[in-house]
Design an enzyme around this catalytic site. Structure first.
Site, PDB file in Angstrom:
ATOM      1  N   GLU A  46       0.833  -1.198   0.000  1.00 66.02           N
ATOM      2  CA  GLU A  46       0.000   0.000   0.000  1.00 66.02           C
ATOM      3  C   GLU A  46       0.877   1.262   0.000  1.00 66.02           C
ATOM      4  O   GLU A  46       1.834   1.368   0.780  1.00 66.02           O
ATOM      5  CB  GLU A  46      -0.881  -0.042   1.255  1.00 66.02           C
ATOM      6  CG  GLU A  46      -1.828   1.104   1.444  1.00 66.02           C
ATOM      7  CD  GLU A  46      -2.676   0.936   2.708  1.00 66.02           C
ATOM      8  OE1 GLU A  46      -3.620   1.721   2.886  1.00 66.02           O
ATOM      9  OE2 GLU A  46      -2.378   0.017   3.508  1.00 66.02           O
ATOM     10  N   LYS A 115      -9.349   2.332  -2.094  1.00 65.44           N
ATOM     11  CA  LYS A 115      -9.569   1.747  -0.773  1.00 65.44           C
ATOM     12  C   LYS A 115     -10.961   2.127  -0.290  1.00 65.44           C
ATOM     13  O   LYS A 115     -11.350   3.299  -0.318  1.00 65.44           O
ATOM     14  CB  LYS A 115      -8.500   2.236   0.203  1.00 65.44           C
ATOM     15  CG  LYS A 115      -8.497   1.510   1.550  1.00 65.44           C
ATOM     16  CD  LYS A 115      -7.263   1.888   2.360  1.00 65.44           C
ATOM     17  CE  LYS A 115      -7.159   1.093   3.654  1.00 65.44           C
ATOM     18  NZ  LYS A 115      -5.917   1.406   4.393  1.00 65.44           N
ATOM     19  N   CYS A 170      -5.481  -3.229   2.149  1.00 71.65           N
ATOM     20  CA  CYS A 170      -5.271  -3.360   3.591  1.00 71.65           C
ATOM     21  C   CYS A 170      -6.554  -3.518   4.396  1.00 71.65           C
ATOM     22  O   CYS A 170      -7.120  -4.596   4.456  1.00 71.65           O
ATOM     23  CB  CYS A 170      -4.464  -2.156   4.098  1.00 71.65           C
ATOM     24  SG  CYS A 170      -3.726  -2.449   5.740  1.00 71.65           S
TER      25      CYS A 170
END
Length: 642
Positions: A46, A115, A170
């Site tokens: 990330e 994300k 994540c």
């Protein structure tokens, strides 16, 4: 992608916080390394272009401008690289800053996955700098080109329809409903995750369980690339914990606190096959997600992943012991219920001194103890005949007495001899009639004693014998309840050894160890010099090979050529290619020709993921043709494939 394998890599490059040029050089260096190793899907952490821990520096235009330029540079660098590559980058779009995983392929940006879930608790405060991605992907303009932007973008491989890749970032996988769920339901077989997950006490184990669990839930491959050494340690430490998982199994993971790469090969065809079998994995009725094609060359993937040569048997001693105890309990509980339901006053078993009848007797003891019935209601019958040796006879008698069961001896040589006279069979003709008559006579004796004693005959045959049809139809093939019917031969041995290792009775332990050392044999042919003359594995092949074939054919539906390929790797140094191929051909022929025996199996408990009960896991016509499997086998050239 030959036979479904695709090589993947999860990478933690060396970085410096906010040093975009340095980070770009390191990312390009690792692209070179992973592609040279044959990886076709490469995943970076990330925000790795800038570093995850830039904090309020993400509000600085100079950093964002350099990150965008670095994305262009890395994209151009992939022009001659045959891989689908994911890199993490901060990206400003329409006045908002997004945490993005960019998908790159042959010099093009194919998609920008955003994300969805931004952590804003504990040590994380991403909402301070970033906006959550849109609910649904759309197109944006990047350098004059339309590029998909948002969650759950599906990247589909040209010429390999089953290879579909989707990304999440994540925290997404830590959320209650990860974006990867919908992606998988619309066909994604591999999920990649660009992550920056810091290290705290116990978190690594939880992280590994989380990734394994998500891959199992989705019946997918999962490639997880984590930030590592080089990120700021102002408040946190990142360990570079990279993980590759497949349907609940961890295929590989890096050692933490050492930046590096983990490689493995994900079996996409296995995942697709498993999804077809699992009716609770329901694909979406409508396709709503954006699909973007990518290309990689179709070529054979060199396998590096581990394939256990004994897939039914855990390799770790502690896990093996735990598994053995669980299996013995399942077997005993199945028998306990049947005995209680039928109000049986006793249970009868033919005890030969071999592995299978030994295991059945041990299970019966456990069941009778659970029912609080005296063990002397277990009637173990030894029926010596033409092939019985002193070693097996003595072991059968000793273990029965040591376990507290009732021993009965019924010699059958005279009755079988009379039977041969009745049907006009020459005693010197040791053909299948000579052998099967003994097995059927033994079954008749057991059934009649069970009637006498108001009891049940407990079957001893194991799953490996059922797969090969290595049982006499309506002889040892038949019983009133078969406790070993879903136990493969390789596991039978470990169950008996486990019992021997854990019993406090030294004499019983010695008997069981001797049973373990005795060659597997039906003992239907006369001994030679007092020793067993008929060894099963000399006739049908090694059981460890057959159990391997059985596992991969039934559990995953692999074709013979694929099983051969895996067996060569699993049994390297143990069996040569010609031997593996010889017995694989035998297995295929016998498995098909002997289905009629499995179609009328007695009841018995399932203990593992592979079983042959016609009422449960395996329903197959008895007259199915093996021709297609044999044609597949004929493609194999052992020397060329070695």
């Amino acid at each position: 992608m030959k036979q479904g394998f695709i090589k993947v890599a999860a990478v933690t490059p060396d970085i410096r916080v906010a040093d975009v040029q340095y980070n770009t050089e390191q990312i390009c260096r690792m692209i070179d390394e992973t592609v040279a190793e044959g990886a076709k899907i490469v995943v970076f952490p990330e925000l790795c272009i800038t570093g995850y821990t830039c904090s309020d520096l993400f509000t600085q235009e100079v950093l964002l401008d350099h990150a965008r330029e670095a994305l262009r540079e890395i994209t151009a660098y992939t022009a001659e690289k045959d891989a689908l590559i994911f890199v993490g980058v901060p990206l400003s779009v329409e006045g908002e800053l997004y945490n993005v995983a960019a998908a790159l392929n042959h010099g093009e940006i194919l998609g920008l996955t955003t994300k969805t879930f931004l952590p804003n608790y504990g040590e994380f405060y991403e909402m301070r700098q970033f906006s959550a991605g849109p609910d649904v992907a759309r197109e944006i303009e990047f350098d004059g080109k339309k590029v998909p932007f948002g969650p759950q973008i599906l990247f589909t491989a040209k010429g390999m329809e089953q290879l579909i890749v989707s990304a999440e970032i994540c925290e997404d996988v830590w959320s209650p409903i990860p974006p990867s769920i919908k992606a998988a339901r619309e066909g994604a077989t591999i999920i990649v995750n660009c992550s920056a997950s810091d290290e705290t006490i116990g978190k690594a184990d939880y992280r590994k369980s989380l990734i394994a669990g998500q891959s199992a839930r989705l019946i997918a491959g999962y490639v997880y690339a984590n930030a590592g050494d080089g990120e700021s340690t102002t408040d946190l430490v990142f360990g570079g914990h990279n993980i590759i998982a497949e349907n609940g199994a961890i295929l590989g993971a890096t050692k933490r606190y050492q930046n590096g790469v983990v490689y493995s090969e994900i079996d996409v065809k296995r995942l697709v096959s498993e999804r077809r079998r699992n009716t609770t994995f329901q694909t979406a009725k409508e396709r709503t997600l954006i699909r973007v094609p990518f290309s990689v060359k179709i070529e054979e993937t060199v396998l590096t992943r581990y394939f256990a040569s004994r897939p039914f048997v855990p390799s770790q001693e502690a896990e093996r012991a735990k598994r053995c105890e669980e299996i013995l309990t399942i077997q005993a509980m199945g028998l306990k219920k049947r005995l209680a339901h039928t109000h049986a006053k006793s249970a009868v078993v033919g005890i030969s001194g071999g592995l299978d009848s030994t295991l059945a007797l041990l299970v019966m003891v456990k069941a009778f103890d659970a029912l609080e019935i005296s063990r002397d209601h277990i009637i173990a019958v030894t029926m010596p005949c033409f092939g019985t040796t002193g070693r097996t006879y003595n072991n059968a008698c000793k273990m029965t007495r040591k376990l507290g069961a009732t021993l009965r001896e019924v010699p059958i040589a005279d009755s079988v001899t009379q039977h041969f006279k009745d049907i006009g069979h020459d005693m010197e003709d040791h053909s299948v009639t000579f052998e099967n008559a003994q097995a059927r006579e033994r079954t008749q004796v057991l059934m009649d004693i069970a009637n006498q004693e108001n009891g049940m005959v407990i079957g001893t045959g194991d799953m490996s014998e059922l797969a090969l049809g290595w049982a006499t139809y309506n002889g040892d093939h038949m019983s009133m309840y078969g406790v070993n019917g879903s136990i493969p031969k390789t596991l039978v041995r470990h169950l008996v050894r486990y019992y021997a290792d854990t019993t406090e009775d030294q004499e019983l332990r010695e008997v069981l160890y001797d049973v373990l050392d005795t060659p597997v044999s039906p003992e239907l042919l006369p001994p030679k010099d007092g020793e067993i003359a008929q060894k099963t594995e000399d006739l049908v092949g090694p059981y460890e090979l057959h159990d391997f074939y059985l596992y991969y054919m039934l559990r995953f539906g692999y074709e013979p050529t694929k099983i051969f390929r895996l067996a060569k790797r699993a049994f390297a140094g143990e069996y040569d290619d010609a031997t593996i191929l010889k017995w694989l051909r035998t297995f295929c022929w016998r498995f098909f020709s002997q289905q009629f025996k499995r179609s009328c199996l007695p009841d018995g408990p399932k203990v593992g993921s592979v079983a042959l009960s016609p009422r449960g896991d395996w329903r197959m016509p008895s007259d199915a043709c093996v021709a297609s499997w044999i044609r597949d086998l004929e493609k194999i050239q052992p020397e060329a494939d070695a």
